[in-house]
Design an enzyme around this catalytic site. Structure first.
Site, PDB file in Angstrom:
ATOM      1  N   ASP A  97       3.672   0.886  10.212  1.00 53.69           N
ATOM      2  CA  ASP A  97       2.535   0.562   9.363  1.00 53.69           C
ATOM      3  C   ASP A  97       1.658  -0.453  10.114  1.00 53.69           C
ATOM      4  O   ASP A  97       2.030  -0.980  11.166  1.00 53.69           O
ATOM      5  CB  ASP A  97       2.977   0.044   7.987  1.00 53.69           C
ATOM      6  N   PHE A  98       0.506  -0.709   9.542  1.00 57.30           N
ATOM      7  CA  PHE A  98      -0.532  -1.504  10.199  1.00 57.30           C
ATOM      8  C   PHE A  98      -0.014  -2.907  10.556  1.00 57.30           C
ATOM      9  O   PHE A  98       0.286  -3.715   9.661  1.00 57.30           O
ATOM     10  CB  PHE A  98      -1.729  -1.614   9.245  1.00 57.30           C
TER      11      PHE A  98
END
Ligand code: NOJ
Length: 754
Positions: free
Chosen positions: A282-283
């Site tokens: 994820d980011f």
């Protein structure tokens, strides 16, 4: 690891074929891999984020105009044929080995045409619809150059304080699994030979929705049983459907952040489930391993994530910065890097990008496929089917189109941003039909529609109250459009108070006090907790955020062109203090009866929901006969058929979502009081009766015993069939023998579309 190995085919059976590329294509990828320098390999594992709205702290990643050509394998946030074409040309032309980029984007519930937010669409209980909206989204997004979506989100969400409930399909793993699989199929379409095929990502693996206190990114402390029975099954379904990537979640579970969780990423996903696709972070989440406190120095974040099984680093640039040294100093074996790079290259090969890097960026295709009449029609259909009628006293709805005067009040009625919800980055709000516009289009020419803002979800005072009340007194009906703005749910939008935000409740009180009939149209991204005032309103329509055609669909239902059929995919609590509240709860040793005393309940509130899972009204009514079963006793290898007659007892044709729940009455471990095991949407003319059949098989009778081994245990089961999770129409049967089930995983990898 053993405990995870046990979670196998309890709820899902795989039909498996071959995963790999043909031998000659694999050889080609190997040849390419051998030519790559270490930095070029790590570049393939690095994803740059260039989208306008980064979803986390921004770390310098270089800019689009200074792209490190050989040091990037994929890009997050680029779309549109011009942008994707320019970036692709730049990288293909200037990099040494001319390896094309993958363009990734959060195509969550539509692209330019916006469909209902996932929680809304889940209210339709319609996998075929979910598949068709995903297909349309893929057609639009791929025509705009996007190869890869970070969807479907398959997190089970039982806490409406958590803002990302809006992106989920709600509280139930069975419904969630059905919709997860439908979404993957829809995004895929006919397969990668067709350039509208879009790569998919099941996220967020796993238990992200169980954040403590409903606070986003918070720790999830779930038992192994809850992990296996509730949170993993939708991921399993996505893998079985051939999902291309998995995104680990931001949270930790039992002390290990998911981005460094080799037991789950490598143990369950790779080894047990034989998942051969990509694992994409994820980011910034690899960088966040240091925030979690499991990495001392930044290089450790990269080492932990790659070792655990994360192939691609989204945005944090930890791989780009630290993997070269980690490999050169022997802390990470080259083989581990090669395995991840191979998966990236194979993905590009599957999409045909080595043959034609530009096949997804096509101006003519983009023009022909964006916001088409067909997509708008589908958006309207999906929106109509996603609306849930919660209350309709004295058949106030549907309204006549011939009214002297209607007052529409509430700023959300004109809020186009709210129609598209918090997660539609390629959408243009001006493409949307607002609720007010929809109502104006729908009524007869002689009906006057007066609009006044009155209250918004972000202001603490009612505007022009005297004027609003005068208009209400003059109106035959008041339609109050109330709820949340788009930015009040979604990522990092947890709330502790789930009432109507701002002064909306005050406005509503004043409107009800006029004595005029008030219809509430709710727009919101999560179940709200209804105040005494809201509960007094005679009609309540839960419309969530419905997308580009929201206003038309709401009007279709308000004025009776469409009979609502949606059912809640998540429980609506009476009080925030009841959360988490879900239908598939355990009985406890002191089950609540409502009688008070020393039983599981509250001294200041009922224990039951305000509206249960599966609930939704119609403009007609349905009755159910007692279900009939094909056998009262059966062996553990046998299946059972359940028949139920459903009758439309009202005056209008309507759709009913028939639901089947199962309870294992007595087992060696405690079981939920009931679990959804089937659902079917049927259309019935007034007075019509239909017999609906469900099949239950051994997998439905199975459970994980105390040792987490899948077994079927002899004993009685109760099957319930009806229109919501509280139905009492039931039958009982007995499984006559006990049996251990195979604990092995699938013998072959899951199907990957080719
Ligand atoms: C963070 C979110 O958690 C995830 O769902 C999303 O795909 C990425 N940001 C990229 O936008």
């Amino acid at each position: 690891m053993k405990r995870f190995r046990q979670l196998t085919l309890l709820y899902l059976t795989l039909s498996v074929t071959t995963a790999a590329l043909p031998a000659n294509e694999q050889e080609w990828v190997e040849g390419l891999l051998q030519q790559m320098t270490l930095e070029e390999k790590i570049g393939q594992l690095s994803q740059l984020g260039i989208q306008d709205t980064p979803t986390g702290p921004v770390i310098d990643q270089g800019t689009q105009s200074h792209l490190p050509e050989s040091m990037v394998g994929s890009i997050l946030g680029a779309y549109g044929f011009e942008q994707t074409l320019a970036l692709q040309k730049h990288v293909v032309t200037h990099s040494r080995l001319h390896i094309p980029l993958l363009f990734a984007f959060d195509v969550i519930h539509g692209f330019r045409t916006v469909f209902p937010v996932p929680l809304a669409e889940a209210s339709a209980w319609d996998p075929d619809l979910a598949q068709r909206t995903a297909r349309a989204a893929a057609i639009e997004a791929t025509a705009s150059g996007v190869h890869w979506t970070f969807a479907p989100m398959v997190d089970i969400a039982r806490d409406p304080r958590w803002g990302r409930v809006v992106e989920s399909t709600g509280e139930d793993p069975f419904l969630g699994a059905a919709l997860a699989s439908a979404k993957v199929k829809g995004f895929h379409g006919a397969g990668p030979h067709d350039s509208s095929f879009m790569l998919t990502t099941a996220k967020h693996f796993v238990t992200y929705g169980a954040a403590e206190g409903g606070r986003d990114y918070n720790v999830a402390d779930v038992s192994e049983r809850t992990l296996q029975e509730v949170h993993l099954p939708p991921f399993r379904a996505a893998v079985a459907a051939g999902v291309d990537a998995i995104m680990p979640s931001f949270n930790e579970i039992a002390g290990t952040p998911l981005h460094s969780n080799s037991a789950l990423l490598t143990g369950v996903l790779r080894n047990q489930w034989r998942f051969t696709g990509l694992i994409v972070s994820d980011f910034n989440a690899i960088w966040e391993l240091s925030q979690h406190g499991v990495a001392d120095i930044p290089a450790d974040t990269a080492r932990l994530a790659l070792t655990a099984g994360v192939d691609v680093d989204m945005a944090s640039q930890m791989y780009r910065r630290y993997l070269p040294t980690l490999v050169r100093t022997g802390q990470i074996p080259m083989a581990a890097v090669d395995a991840a790079v191979r998966r990236v290259l194979q993905t590009k090969q599957r999409l045909g990008l080595f043959d034609d890097p530009y096949r997804y960026s096509n101006e003519a295709r983009q023009r022909a496929n964006t916001l088409t009449p067909q997509h708008r029609a589908l958006a309207r259909e999906a929106a109509q089917k996603s609306i849930v009628l919660l209350k309709n006293n004295d058949a106030l709805l549907p309204l006549s189109k011939h009214l002297r005067n209607v007052l529409v009040v509430g700023s959300l009625a004109t809020d186009a941003e709210a129609t598209i919800g918090p997660w539609a980055l390629a959408a243009h709000p001006e493409d949307s039909i607002t609720v007010l516009q929809g109502i104006r289009h729908a009524v007869a020419p002689d009906t006057e529609v007066v609009y006044l803002g009155g209250a918004s979800p972000i202001s603490n005072a009612v505007d022009d109250l005297a004027e609003v009340l005068q208009a209400a007194r003059d109106a035959e009906v008041v339609i109050a459009v109330l709820g949340e703005r788009a930015d009040q749910s979604g990522e990092a939008r947890s709330r502790t108070d789930l009432g109507l935000p701002g002064a909306q409740d005050t406005l509503l009180r004043a409107l009800l006090d006029t004595g005029k009939p008030v219809v509430i149209v709710l727009m919101n991204g999560r179940p709200l907790v209804f105040s005494k005032t809201v509960r007094e309103a005679p009609a309540l329509l839960e419309t969530w955020f419905l997308g580009s055609e929201m206003g038309n669909a709401v009007a279709d239902v308000l004025f009776g062109d469409i009979n609502p059929s949606g059912k809640l995919p998540i429980t609506v609590p009476r009080n925030v203090g009841q959360i988490p509240l879900y239908y598939a709860h355990k009985n406890t040793g002191r089950p609540p009866t409502g009688a008070g005393g020393y039983e599981s309940g509250y001294i200041d509130e009922l224990w039951t929901p305000l509206y249960p899972f599966g609930f939704g009204l119609s403009y007609t009514s349905f009755s159910y006969d007692t279900p009939r079963i094909s056998a009262e006793r059966l062996a553990s290898t046998e299946s059972l058929t359940v028949h139920v007659n459903v009758t439309n007892t009202g005056q209008r044709a309507g759709d009913e979502i028939v639901q089947l729940y199962l309870r294992d009455d007595v087992a060696s471990v405690t079981r939920p009081v009931r679990q959804l095991r089937g659902f079917r949407k049927i259309h019935l003319a007034p007075g019509e009766t239909r017999s609906v059949n469900f099949n239950l098989g051994p997998q439905d009778f199975a459970l994980l015993n105390q040792h987490f081994s899948p077994v079927i245990e002899a004993g009685t089961f109760t099957v319930f069939v009806g229109g919501d999770s509280t139905t009492t129409h039931q039958a009982r049967f007995e499984v006559t023998d006990s049996r251990e089930l195979s604990a092995s995983g699938p013998s072959e990898p899951p199907t990957r579309a080719r």
